[in-house]
Design an enzyme around this catalytic site. Structure first.
Site, PDB file in Angstrom:
ATOM      1  CG  ASP A  66      29.504   5.967  10.282  1.00  0.00           C
ATOM      2  OD1 ASP A  66      28.880   5.744   9.220  1.00  0.00           O
ATOM      3  OD2 ASP A  66      29.139   6.811  11.117  1.00  0.00           O
ATOM      4  CG  ASN A  93      23.091  -5.591   4.741  1.00  0.00           C
ATOM      5  OD1 ASN A  93      21.956  -5.957   4.395  1.00  0.00           O
ATOM      6  ND2 ASN A  93      23.422  -5.424   6.022  1.00  0.00           N
ATOM      7  CE1 TYR A 166      15.266   1.489   4.836  1.00  0.00           C
ATOM      8  CE2 TYR A 166      13.372   1.176   3.393  1.00  0.00           C
ATOM      9  CZ  TYR A 166      14.467   0.665   4.055  1.00  0.00           C
ATOM     10  OH  TYR A 166      14.784  -0.674   3.942  1.00  0.00           O
ATOM     11  CE  LYS A 170      17.022   0.546   1.592  1.00  0.00           C
ATOM     12  NZ  LYS A 170      18.337  -0.101   1.775  1.00  0.00           N
TER      13      LYS A 170
END
Ligand code: NAD
Length: 268
Positions: A66, A93, A166, A170
């Site tokens: 993890d 990734n 999210y 980023k």
């Protein structure tokens, strides 16, 4: 036959048993790299990716971790380096979404996305850089001492209602990536981001699985097709190889033109 630009190098790809990670892992293997296929669930999918990569005549190994857990990440890097001797390429990734309207977003939804998408990249990049610094240059395989590729998104640039957790990760990855490029450039460690647009993977099934959804998605994509994991794999090979030796600290958008804002194609 793909050019073997990465022969003799070892790459670790996180979240490599699905979608973009699997595509990148296979492309790196086709380019001659040995590949560590990290996974957190579905070991059978990781083994299938490993088997395909071994078919390219390189070595591959599935390792569970993890990425948001320090002890698991450190154990994975130790196993990887014990097996392959060192590491040359990290592809950060692994990522996930837990979407919610902002006023309804729970702390658990916020925290999980930060933990996996951002802290996961911190933990893996730190272990990779420690190994690059320990090992030093390997001019026989690459001009750079090490390469890190961060999987970002067009959402490091485009805000995303309903996905504030999210998009925040980023945006943060852009600064993490650039800070590392700045801090370790003199040690010849290159750090770059790939910023995909819409790529056909399980993370966004709802956006492409019906004709209505697909057509609606295409109103955002001037090039008028959804991207494939291979598209990202080709870019990852370029960023991992000496062909990109003068590129560091860059966010490379690979999005069929999504970031040229199709909505303005008729003049706004
Ligand atoms: P996916 O769901 O197919 O793959 C995500 C992978 O991350 C899976 O293998 C999953 O098991 C793994 N993962 C999740 N949590 C993990 C953890 N704690 N530890 C280790 N692995 C973990 O989705 P994808 O589209 O292939 O996404 C890959 C990356 O690409 C993500 O960072 C995503 O944000 C980014 N991305 C995807 C798109 C797209 O359109 N698909 C666009 C931009 C960015």
């Amino acid at each position: 036959m793909a050019d073997k630009k990465l022969t003799g190098q070892t790459a670790l790809v996180t979240g490599a048993n699905s979608g973009i990670g699997a595509g990148v892992a296979k492309s790196l293997g086709q380019a001659g790299a040995n590949v560590i296929v990290n996974y957190v669930s579905k070991p059978e999918d990781a083994e299938a990716v490993v088997a395909e990569i071994k078919g390219y005549g390189v070595d591959a190994l599935a390792l569970m971790a993890d990425v948001s857990k320090e002890d698991q990440v450190q154990a994975m890097f130790k196993q990887a380096i014990d097996h392959f001797g060192t590491l040359d390429i990290l592809v950060n990734n692994a990522g996930l979404q837990r979407d919610a309207k902002f006023h309804e977003m729970t702390l658990a939804q916020w925290q999980l996305v930060i933990d996996v998408n951002l802290t996961g990249q911190f933990l893996c990049a730190r272990e990779a850089i420690r190994e690059f610094l320990r090992r030093g240059p390997r001019p026989e395989v690459s001009k750079a001492t090490g390469k890190i590729i961060c999987m970002s998104s067009v959402h490091e640039l485009i805000p995303w209602a309903g996905h504030a957790n999210y998009a925040s990760t980023k945006g943060a990855i852009k600064m993490l990536m650039q800070s590392l490029a700045q801090e370790y450039g003199d040690r010849k460690i290159r750090v770059n981001s790939i910023c995909p647009g819409a790529i056909q993977t399980p993370i966004n099934t709802a956006a492409w699985s019906t004709p209505e959804a697909y057509n609606s998605l295409m109103t955002l994509v001037p090039y008028n097709r959804i991207g494939q994991p291979d598209d990202i794999g080709n870019l990852a090979v370029f960023l991992a190889s000496d062909d990109s030796d003068y590129i560091t600290g860059a966010s490379i958008f690979i999005d069929g033109g999504m970031t040229v804002f199709e909505g303005f194609s008729t003049g706004g």
